[in-house]
Enzyme design. Structure first.
Site, PDB file in Angstrom:
ATOM      1  N   ARG A  56      -9.405  -2.038 -34.083  1.00 33.01           N
ATOM      2  CA  ARG A  56      -9.607  -2.186 -35.700  1.00 33.01           C
ATOM      3  C   ARG A  56      -8.167  -1.731 -36.074  1.00 33.01           C
ATOM      4  NH1 ARG A  56     -12.661   1.577 -37.724  1.00 33.01           N
ATOM      5  NH2 ARG A  56     -14.241   1.430 -36.523  1.00 33.01           N
ATOM      6  N   TYR A 108      -5.778 -16.910 -59.189  1.00 28.26           N
ATOM      7  CA  TYR A 108      -6.865 -17.846 -58.456  1.00 28.26           C
ATOM      8  C   TYR A 108      -8.098 -17.056 -58.710  1.00 28.26           C
ATOM      9  CZ  TYR A 108      -9.624 -18.203 -54.446  1.00 28.26           C
ATOM     10  OH  TYR A 108     -10.817 -18.452 -53.786  1.00 28.26           O
ATOM     11  N   ASP A 180       0.937 -11.115 -56.351  1.00 27.12           N
ATOM     12  CA  ASP A 180       0.597 -11.995 -55.178  1.00 27.12           C
ATOM     13  C   ASP A 180       1.588 -13.268 -54.974  1.00 27.12           C
ATOM     14  OD1 ASP A 180      -0.634 -14.440 -54.046  1.00 27.12           O
ATOM     15  OD2 ASP A 180      -2.478 -13.881 -55.051  1.00 27.12           O
ATOM     16  N   LYS A 205      -2.470 -19.639 -46.639  1.00 29.37           N
ATOM     17  CA  LYS A 205      -1.944 -21.087 -47.241  1.00 29.37           C
ATOM     18  C   LYS A 205      -0.649 -21.200 -46.858  1.00 29.37           C
ATOM     19  CE  LYS A 205      -5.229 -21.092 -50.327  1.00 29.37           C
ATOM     20  NZ  LYS A 205      -6.093 -19.877 -49.830  1.00 29.37           N
TER      21      LYS A 205
HETATM   22  C1  LIG Z   1      -3.148 -17.440 -55.047  1.00 25.89           C
HETATM   23  C2  LIG Z   1      -4.103 -16.961 -54.161  1.00 25.89           C
HETATM   24  N1  LIG Z   1      -4.398 -15.615 -54.006  1.00 25.89           N
HETATM   25  C3  LIG Z   1      -5.257 -15.332 -52.864  1.00 25.89           C
HETATM   26  C4  LIG Z   1      -6.228 -16.200 -52.522  1.00 25.89           C
HETATM   27  C5  LIG Z   1      -7.348 -15.837 -51.855  1.00 25.89           C
HETATM   28  O1  LIG Z   1      -7.300 -15.970 -50.488  1.00 25.89           O
HETATM   29  P1  LIG Z   1      -8.228 -16.388 -49.226  1.00 25.89           P
HETATM   30  O2  LIG Z   1      -8.797 -17.777 -49.524  1.00 25.89           O
HETATM   31  O3  LIG Z   1      -7.300 -16.433 -47.883  1.00 25.89           O
HETATM   32  O4  LIG Z   1      -9.230 -15.360 -49.351  1.00 25.89           O
HETATM   33  C6  LIG Z   1      -5.964 -17.575 -52.869  1.00 25.89           C
HETATM   34  C7  LIG Z   1      -7.158 -18.544 -52.276  1.00 25.89           C
HETATM   35  O5  LIG Z   1      -6.874 -19.756 -52.733  1.00 25.89           O
HETATM   36  C8  LIG Z   1      -4.817 -18.145 -53.639  1.00 25.89           C
HETATM   37  O6  LIG Z   1      -4.874 -19.300 -54.077  1.00 25.89           O
END
Ligand SMILES: Cc1ncc(COP(=O)(O)O)c(C=O)c1O
Length: 400
Positions: A56, A108, A180, A205
């Site tokens: 972990r 998101y 992000d 992604k």
């Molecule tokens: C810009 C962005 N940040 C965070 C996330 C969340 O990531 P995850 O789906 O890997 O939990 C997403 C998911 O689509 C996203 O598009």
């Protein structure tokens, strides 16, 4: 905690992508980082181990990934998680009840869901502002504000924040800047160069790029912050398995190549859609008609493959989505394959209707993640889906 190999930071981006964080396996010479499928490690005696106690806290495959992405972002320490949301949740554990955050209003959909429906129950407070306005971001800062949290370009409205300007605000007002960087990736945008303290990704992604795992990763460049992140990572335990870590590590080796292909196809698709539907309907930072095109050119070295299009109504959207063949209707983005989604009922369904409408996520908005297929096949697919819709609309008008 996982620190980059300092010598990796002297290499160019493509060299980092291929090699950073990875050294031939000391026991066999294997060039590719092995998948260390183990939950624990033999100890030589009490308090004597080879640096690994329990998986972990640390796993060598995960460490290679953490070093690799930290080097790509130009940070010093990486922390990998089991999803993008798990990553953000762990970042938010740096804070405590009463702390306040200024957030981009159009991120998101899972991000405000985590904030408003879970973290607010633990006493964290969030104010959402237009990410295009540095002034609004600064005005929303109060005495309890601990961080500005944003995504640029935003998902799915492709709104940009001026990272240099907001980085200056964060430094002057003594708050953290958390970015992000999932959409732009370090290939096109480097938030640390503008004063970010934490850069994170849904590695599901573009970093992975092949739509075959779910993961997240955060990068920092401050030792004290890294120590707290490692403590939370181990204590809360939202870690990825070694095979998922390996899949992302395999993906980042070609990140620069894939992003160049996404960008080339993205520009062509956006231009084609704009010519077919009118520029006002196509939202892509690489189009001169995008209101923040100049900022995009200044802070991004490419525009990528994410494009949103307003088609007018849910019914029209549904018909177009049904007709597309190469673009597959699916959640997610950033893989080599082209995807399309309907944010209002898919990725952003958890955002309350009023907020969705106020930021422009209408029932007629569709979002494309342009992949790396042959551009002619993508354009033909769009022609087939949109032209018959445009024809149907014209004959409806003629019949009235
Ligand atoms: C810009 C962005 N940040 C965070 C996330 C969340 O990531 P995850 O789906 O890997 O939990 C997403 C998911 O689509 C996203 O598009």
């Amino acid at each position: 905690m996982t620190r980059v190999y300092d010598e990796d930071l002297n290499a160019g981006f493509a060299t980092r992508a291929v090699h950073a964080g990875q050294r031939p396996d000391p026991s066999t010479g294997a060039i590719m980082t092995p998948v260390y499928l183990t939950s624990t490690y033999a100890q030589d005696g009490l308090g004597q181990n080879k640096g690994y106690e329990y998986a972990r806290g640390k796993n060598p495959t995960r460490e290679a990934l953490e070093r690799n992405v930290a080097a790509l972002e130009g940070g010093t320490h990486g922390f990998a998680y089991s999803s993008g949301m798990g990553c953000l949740d762990s970042i938010m554990k740096l804070f405590q009840a009463g702390d306040h955050f200024v957030c981009a209003e159009n991120m998101y959909g899972g991000t405000p869901r985590l904030f408003d429906r879970i973290l607010s129950c633990f006493g964290l407070r969030f104010t959402y502002v237009d990410p295009r306005s540095t002034e609004q971001m600064e005005d929303a800062i109060v005495a309890e504000t601990k961080a500005i949290l944003l995504e640029t370009p935003t998902n799915p409205m492709m709104r940009l924040t001026d990272l240099a300007a907001v980085g200056e605000v964060a430094a002057r007002r003594g708050v953290m800047l958390i970015v992000d960087n999932t959409f732009a990736t370090p290939v096109f945008q480097r938030p640390f160069e503008h004063g970010a303290h934490i850069v994170y990704h849904s590695s599901t992604k573009y970093l992975n790029g092949h739509s075959d795992m779910v993961g997240g990763i955060a990068v920092v460049r401050d030792n004290a912050l890294a120590e707290r992140m490692q403590f939370i990572l181990n204590a809360a335990g939202a870690v990825p398995g070694p095979f998922d870590s390996w899949l992302v590590l395999r993906g980042t080796k070609t990140l620069h190549l894939r992003m160049a292909a996404h960008d080339a196809n993205g520009r062509r698709v956006a231009r084609h859609l704009a010519d077919m539907l009118g520029e006002e309907r196509v939202i892509y930072p690489g189009l001169p008609s995008h209101p923040q095109h100049d900022l995009a050119k200044r802070q991004m070295s490419g525009f990528g493959g994410m494009i949103s299009v307003e088609v007018g109504s849910r019914e029209t959207a549904a018909r177009i989505l049904e007709r597309l063949r190469v673009f597959t209707l699916a959640e997610s983005l950033g893989g080599v394959e082209s995807l399309v989604c309907h944010p209002a009922t898919m990725t952003h369904a958890s955002v309350p209707l009023e907020r969705r409408q106020s930021i422009g996520i209408t029932d007629g908005l569709i979002r494309f993640s342009v992949g790396v297929e042959d551009i002619d096949d993508l354009l033909t697919d769009l022609d087939d889906a949109f032209r018959s819709e445009l024809r149907a609309q014209r004959s409806e008008v003629a019949a009235r």
